[in-house]
Design a protein around this motif. Structure first.
Motif, PDB file in Angstrom:
ATOM      1  N   GLN A   9       0.830  -1.208   0.000  1.00  0.00           N
ATOM      2  CA  GLN A   9       0.000   0.000   0.000  1.00  0.00           C
ATOM      3  C   GLN A   9       0.864   1.258   0.000  1.00  0.00           C
ATOM      4  OE1 GLN A   9      -2.961  -0.012  -0.717  1.00  0.00           O
ATOM      5  NE2 GLN A   9      -4.202  -1.545   0.336  1.00  0.00           N
ATOM      6  N   GLU A  10       1.977   1.217   0.723  1.00  0.00           N
ATOM      7  CA  GLU A  10       2.870   2.383   0.751  1.00  0.00           C
ATOM      8  C   GLU A  10       3.478   2.631  -0.624  1.00  0.00           C
ATOM      9  OE1 GLU A  10       6.615   4.153   3.347  1.00  0.00           O
ATOM     10  OE2 GLU A  10       5.694   2.252   3.925  1.00  0.00           O
ATOM     11  N   ARG A  11       3.887   1.561  -1.295  1.00  0.00           N
ATOM     12  CA  ARG A  11       4.453   1.728  -2.643  1.00  0.00           C
ATOM     13  C   ARG A  11       3.406   2.240  -3.625  1.00  0.00           C
ATOM     14  NH1 ARG A  11       7.645  -2.713  -0.846  1.00  0.00           N
ATOM     15  NH2 ARG A  11       6.169  -4.295  -1.553  1.00  0.00           N
ATOM     16  N   ARG A  12       2.138   1.998  -3.345  1.00  0.00           N
ATOM     17  CA  ARG A  12       1.067   2.514  -4.196  1.00  0.00           C
ATOM     18  C   ARG A  12       0.714   3.962  -3.850  1.00  0.00           C
ATOM     19  NH1 ARG A  12      -3.765  -1.837  -3.954  1.00  0.00           N
ATOM     20  NH2 ARG A  12      -4.459  -0.765  -5.824  1.00  0.00           N
ATOM     21  N   GLY A  13       1.301   4.494  -2.794  1.00  0.00           N
ATOM     22  CA  GLY A  13       1.009   5.852  -2.376  1.00  0.00           C
ATOM     23  C   GLY A  13      -0.078   5.964  -1.338  1.00  0.00           C
ATOM     24  N   SER A  14      -0.611   4.827  -0.871  1.00  0.00           N
ATOM     25  CA  SER A  14      -1.686   4.833   0.127  1.00  0.00           C
ATOM     26  C   SER A  14      -1.062   4.765   1.522  1.00  0.00           C
ATOM     27  CB  SER A  14      -2.637   3.653  -0.111  1.00  0.00           C
ATOM     28  OG  SER A  14      -3.182   3.694  -1.405  1.00  0.00           O
ATOM     29  N   THR A  15      -0.471   5.886   1.948  1.00  0.00           N
ATOM     30  CA  THR A  15       0.337   5.851   3.163  1.00  0.00           C
ATOM     31  C   THR A  15      -0.509   5.735   4.437  1.00  0.00           C
ATOM     32  OG1 THR A  15       0.432   8.266   3.144  1.00  0.00           O
ATOM     33  CG2 THR A  15       2.260   7.079   2.113  1.00  0.00           C
ATOM     34  N   ASP A  16      -1.718   6.284   4.435  1.00  0.00           N
ATOM     35  CA  ASP A  16      -2.572   6.132   5.621  1.00  0.00           C
ATOM     36  C   ASP A  16      -2.928   4.666   5.837  1.00  0.00           C
ATOM     37  OD1 ASP A  16      -2.531   8.849   6.124  1.00  0.00           O
ATOM     38  OD2 ASP A  16      -4.446   9.245   5.122  1.00  0.00           O
ATOM     39  N   GLU A  17      -3.308   3.984   4.743  1.00  0.00           N
ATOM     40  CA  GLU A  17      -3.631   2.568   4.842  1.00  0.00           C
ATOM     41  C   GLU A  17      -2.409   1.769   5.278  1.00  0.00           C
ATOM     42  OE1 GLU A  17      -4.384   4.572   2.443  1.00  0.00           O
ATOM     43  OE2 GLU A  17      -6.455   4.266   1.751  1.00  0.00           O
ATOM     44  N   ALA A  18      -1.237   2.156   4.754  1.00  0.00           N
ATOM     45  CA  ALA A  18      -0.004   1.455   5.116  1.00  0.00           C
ATOM     46  C   ALA A  18       0.280   1.581   6.605  1.00  0.00           C
ATOM     47  CB  ALA A  18       1.162   2.010   4.311  1.00  0.00           C
ATOM     48  N   LEU A  19       0.183   2.805   7.136  1.00  0.00           N
ATOM     49  CA  LEU A  19       0.481   3.010   8.548  1.00  0.00           C
ATOM     50  C   LEU A  19      -0.506   2.246   9.421  1.00  0.00           C
ATOM     51  CD1 LEU A  19       2.581   4.513  10.213  1.00  0.00           C
ATOM     52  CD2 LEU A  19       1.009   6.453  10.332  1.00  0.00           C
ATOM     53  N   ASP A  20      -1.774   2.185   8.989  1.00  0.00           N
ATOM     54  CA  ASP A  20      -2.765   1.418   9.739  1.00  0.00           C
ATOM     55  C   ASP A  20      -2.406  -0.070   9.762  1.00  0.00           C
ATOM     56  OD1 ASP A  20      -5.462   1.138  11.041  1.00  0.00           O
ATOM     57  OD2 ASP A  20      -5.804  -0.103   9.260  1.00  0.00           O
ATOM     58  N   LEU A  21      -1.925  -0.590   8.638  1.00  0.00           N
ATOM     59  CA  LEU A  21      -1.549  -2.003   8.585  1.00  0.00           C
ATOM     60  C   LEU A  21      -0.319  -2.283   9.447  1.00  0.00           C
ATOM     61  CD1 LEU A  21      -2.266  -2.485   4.806  1.00  0.00           C
ATOM     62  CD2 LEU A  21      -3.240  -3.933   6.620  1.00  0.00           C
ATOM     63  N   TYR A  22       0.656  -1.367   9.455  1.00  0.00           N
ATOM     64  CA  TYR A  22       1.811  -1.551  10.331  1.00  0.00           C
ATOM     65  C   TYR A  22       1.371  -1.545  11.796  1.00  0.00           C
ATOM     66  CZ  TYR A  22       4.476  -0.251   6.129  1.00  0.00           C
ATOM     67  OH  TYR A  22       4.998  -0.181   4.860  1.00  0.00           O
ATOM     68  N   ALA A  23       0.430  -0.651  12.131  1.00  0.00           N
ATOM     69  CA  ALA A  23      -0.070  -0.601  13.515  1.00  0.00           C
ATOM     70  C   ALA A  23      -0.792  -1.897  13.871  1.00  0.00           C
ATOM     71  CB  ALA A  23      -0.998   0.603  13.685  1.00  0.00           C
ATOM     72  N   ARG A  24      -1.564  -2.437  12.944  1.00  0.00           N
ATOM     73  CA  ARG A  24      -2.243  -3.714  13.190  1.00  0.00           C
ATOM     74  C   ARG A  24      -1.236  -4.837  13.406  1.00  0.00           C
ATOM     75  NH1 ARG A  24      -6.241  -4.834   8.405  1.00  0.00           N
ATOM     76  NH2 ARG A  24      -6.304  -6.869   9.478  1.00  0.00           N
ATOM     77  N   ALA A  25      -0.170  -4.830  12.615  1.00  0.00           N
ATOM     78  CA  ALA A  25       0.869  -5.848  12.784  1.00  0.00           C
ATOM     79  C   ALA A  25       1.491  -5.758  14.170  1.00  0.00           C
ATOM     80  CB  ALA A  25       1.940  -5.687  11.706  1.00  0.00           C
ATOM     81  N   LEU A  26       1.730  -4.542  14.640  1.00  0.00           N
ATOM     82  CA  LEU A  26       2.388  -4.363  15.931  1.00  0.00           C
ATOM     83  C   LEU A  26       1.444  -4.634  17.096  1.00  0.00           C
ATOM     84  CD1 LEU A  26       4.501  -1.307  14.889  1.00  0.00           C
ATOM     85  CD2 LEU A  26       5.386  -3.540  15.600  1.00  0.00           C
ATOM     86  N   ARG A  27       0.156  -4.391  16.906  1.00  0.00           N
ATOM     87  CA  ARG A  27      -0.794  -4.803  17.951  1.00  0.00           C
ATOM     88  C   ARG A  27      -0.824  -6.323  18.066  1.00  0.00           C
ATOM     89  NH1 ARG A  27      -3.888  -0.426  15.906  1.00  0.00           N
ATOM     90  NH2 ARG A  27      -5.123  -1.819  14.568  1.00  0.00           N
TER      91      ARG A  27
END
Length: 266
Positions: A114-132
């Motif tokens: 998602q980050e490589r596609r430019g969808s940085t908000d979605e990317a950060l949400d997915l990283y946060a989900r991974a860390l939770r």
């Protein structure tokens, strides 16, 4: 002809895998971990050889054997992205998450796409989900830090890197990223120490040699920079980043012949 060759390859895959199909751990319906390790290794080997169809067939066998093991889904997603189809890559990883919603590796990989596609908000949400799901998942801390650095959130980025180092103090990549962060902050002694630690853990890490060489070049230490670039080229003789950086340094130092030779090699 292609259909026939595909069927032949499938038959060969089945024949090769037959000795490893001891189906399950005692008291479990899941296959032996060693079986999947072997299949994942074969898939990677086929992918490195350029046999994408063979690699894909192997990874599909992995997820058929054990859909809870995220490695097959992750590899299938990466193959799709390399084929230029990020939508298919996300779809494949989501199929994996349907079986294991808390798999930090799949969540981080989906975030990276998602980050490589430019969808940085979605990317950060997915990283946060991974860390939770897994607070000790260092790749997600690093990914979050790099994204936050691009957003100029330096304090939050630094905290993510500190947590990555706490989780994976022997990761050469985490030390490399930490060194790059210190370099951008002008903390050159800390950057050098991080690069040194990265190379202690993996002396063949060309990216760290390049980053450290660029730091020394910009500090005017051109002899040391050239030594670091040369060390990298001993490992990867055709690395274009090393060749181009060294060529630019030589050009700015007035060594036109050396610069031309290095640019030609790049």
């Amino acid at each position: 002809g292609r259909d026939l060759s595909f069927r032949v390859r499938e038959a060969l895959l089945d024949a090769e895998e037959q000795p490893y199909t001891v189906w399950s751990e005692p008291g479990s319906d899941r296959p032996l971990r060693a079986n999947l390790d072997l299949l994942v290794f074969r898939g990677r080997t086929l992918a490195r050889r350029g046999d994408k169809d063979g690699a894909r067939a192997t990874y599909l066998r992995c997820v058929a054997l054990d859909p809870l093991d995220g490695r097959g889904w992750l590899a299938l997603g990466r193959l799709s992205e390399r084929d230029g189809d990020p939508d298919a890559a996300i779809a494949m990883i989501e199929r994996g998450l349907a079986h294991n919603a808390g798999n930090a590796y799949l969540l981080q990989a989906a975030g990276a796409i998602q980050e490589r596609r430019g969808s940085t908000d979605e990317a950060l949400d997915l990283y946060a989900r991974a860390l939770r799901s897994d607070p000790r998942h260092a790749p997600s801390w690093v990914s979050a830090s790099l994204l936050l650095q691009r957003r100029r959130k330096e304090g939050a980025a630094r905290r993510c890197l500190d947590l990555a180092l706490a989780c994976a103090p022997r990761s050469y990549y985490v030390w490399q990223v930490s060194g790059q962060w210190h370099r951008r902050q002008g903390q050159l002694s800390s950057a050098r120490e991080a690069f040194r630690r990265s190379l202690q853990l993996n002396g063949a890490n060309v990216a760290t040699l390049h980053a450290w060489g660029v730091l020394e070049w910009r500090c005017g230490h051109t002899d040391l920079a050239a030594t670091l670039f040369q060390q990298g080229l001993h490992i990867q003789p055709h690395n274009k980043y090393l060749l181009q950086s060294w060529a630019c340094m030589e050009a700015r130092c007035g060594s036109a012949a050396s610069a031309s030779r290095l640019f030609a090699a790049a």
